[in-house]
Design a protein around this motif. Structure first.
Motif, mmCIF file in Angstrom:
data_model
loop_
_atom_site.group_PDB
_atom_site.id
_atom_site.type_symbol
_atom_site.label_atom_id
_atom_site.label_comp_id
_atom_site.label_asym_id
_atom_site.label_seq_id
_atom_site.Cartn_x
_atom_site.Cartn_y
_atom_site.Cartn_z
ATOM 1 N N ASP A 54 7.853 12.685 8.574
ATOM 2 C CA ASP A 54 7.527 12.833 7.153
ATOM 3 C C ASP A 54 7.849 11.518 6.441
ATOM 4 N N LEU A 55 6.826 10.871 5.903
ATOM 5 C CA LEU A 55 7.010 9.585 5.229
ATOM 6 C C LEU A 55 7.307 9.736 3.731
ATOM 7 N N ASP A 56 7.374 10.982 3.253
ATOM 8 C CA ASP A 56 7.641 11.235 1.830
ATOM 9 C C ASP A 56 6.667 10.440 0.955
ATOM 10 N N ARG A 57 5.379 10.624 1.254
ATOM 11 C CA ARG A 57 4.333 9.872 0.568
ATOM 12 C C ARG A 57 4.257 10.212 -0.915
ATOM 13 N N LYS A 58 4.044 9.188 -1.712
ATOM 14 C CA LYS A 58 3.688 9.392 -3.104
ATOM 15 C C LYS A 58 2.152 9.427 -3.192
ATOM 16 N N ASN A 59 1.627 9.939 -4.256
ATOM 17 C CA ASN A 59 0.187 10.133 -4.400
ATOM 18 C C ASN A 59 -0.588 8.830 -4.228
ATOM 19 N N GLY A 60 -1.537 8.838 -3.292
ATOM 20 C CA GLY A 60 -2.417 7.687 -3.110
ATOM 21 C C GLY A 60 -1.899 6.607 -2.199
ATOM 22 N N GLU A 61 -0.672 6.727 -1.690
ATOM 23 C CA GLU A 61 -0.134 5.680 -0.826
ATOM 24 C C GLU A 61 -0.843 5.668 0.535
ATOM 25 N N ILE A 62 -1.063 4.459 1.051
ATOM 26 C CA ILE A 62 -1.693 4.258 2.352
ATOM 27 C C ILE A 62 -0.673 3.557 3.244
ATOM 28 N N TYR A 63 -0.341 4.164 4.376
ATOM 29 C CA TYR A 63 0.672 3.584 5.266
ATOM 30 C C TYR A 63 0.021 2.913 6.472
ATOM 31 N N ILE A 64 0.400 1.652 6.673
ATOM 32 C CA ILE A 64 -0.153 0.847 7.765
ATOM 33 C C ILE A 64 0.985 0.350 8.651
ATOM 34 N N GLY A 65 0.885 0.627 9.954
ATOM 35 C CA GLY A 65 1.829 0.067 10.911
ATOM 36 C C GLY A 65 1.439 -1.362 11.244
#
Length: 285
Positions: free
Chosen positions: A117-128
């Motif tokens: 669980d990355l605890d995303r905020k609205n609209g965030e895009i996570y890139i490794g």
């Protein structure tokens, strides 16, 4: 006949060996024995990972009882010195050695934990992202950490909602501006659910590229010119390659100081990332 598969290569190769072993076991209806340097990648009912001692025993049995035991030492690098094999993917080359023709997507040989669980905020895009590879012997496959640094800066300038998560070993150069740092903080198995939780991966040819493919994570991969994307990459990724006269060389030393990598600008990599984000419709309006 009992099949024993052996590959004494890197961790990405061990992942592929597990895929081939599963397919071989399904075809023959028998367990397959394997030997790699990474037994932690294997926990599957159709696969038995051997110790060095048991491998030695099976080599003896295969030598004297060839109708009952077959020991396959799989390889692929040397195949690319033959022009006839230039356009064949290494997974196809390896599987062909045991009479198989398998799909290119790697499969896990162990049950994967749930994605984190990355605890995303609205609209965030996570890139490794990774900054370098792990083996100095394979330096011809490595991009430049300082250019990956520029990539982070450029992508965030264009898309402020992007968050970067650095993957790799604890000893890898750190990248300024990453939002999460997983270097050295995940086990080998833990890499897979971590990647599964991301939206995109950016890196090099190697284990993390194959692991991303195994969990269905799209990627942007900096190839350079040592090998062709059609030889070791995946068609659904954005593969950035340089086509020099000496490419693909599959060499461990470079007489022209990795010119194929030098020609790939950080702007080009950032451009491919933004294009992939748009293709995947990750930006929420």
């Amino acid at each position: 006949m009992k099949n024993i598969l052996v590959y004494k290569g890197g961790i990405g190769d061990a992942l592929i060996l597990g895929t081939i072993a599963q397919k071989l076991a399904k075809r023959d209806g028998k367990q397959v024995c394997i030997y790699t340097f990474y037994p932690e990648l294997f926990d599957h009912p159709s696969i038995v990972h051997l110790s060095k001692l048991r491998l030695r025993m099976y080599r003896y049995l295969a030598k004297y009882f060839p109708k009952k035991y077959a020991c396959h030492d799989l390889y692929y690098t040397r195949h690319y010195t033959d022009q006839r094999n230039q356009d064949m993917h290494f997974i196809k080359l390896m599987s062909k050695q045991v009479g198989l023709d398998i799909d290119l997507r790697p499969q896990l040989s162990f049950p994967m934990a749930e994605s984190i669980d990355l605890d995303r905020k609205n609209g965030e895009i996570y890139i490794g992202i990774q900054s370098t590879g792990s083996s100095p012997r394979l330096a011809n496959k490595f991009y430049y950490p300082e250019r990956f640094q520029e990539v982070i800066k450029e992508v965030k300038r264009q898309l402020p909602q992007v968050r970067f998560a650095q993957m790799g070993l604890e000893s890898d150069p750190g990248l300024f501006g990453v939002d999460l740092d997983f270097r050295g903080k995940t086990s080998i198995r833990g890499v897979f659910p971590t990647l599964k939780s991301l939206d995109l991966y950016v890196g090099l040819v190697g284990f993390l590229m194959h692991a991303s493919a195994a969990v269905g994570l799209p990627s942007v991969i900096v190839f350079g010119g040592r090998e062709k994307p059609g030889q070791s990459g995946y068609s659904w990724n954005a593969n950035i390659a340089t086509d020099l006269d000496c490419s693909p060389c599959w060499a461990y030393e470079c007489p022209i100081n990795r010119e194929c990598m030098k020609l790939i600008s950080s702007h080009k990599v950032a451009e491919e990332i933004v294009s992939k984000i748009n293709e995947l419709k990750l930006v929420r309006v």
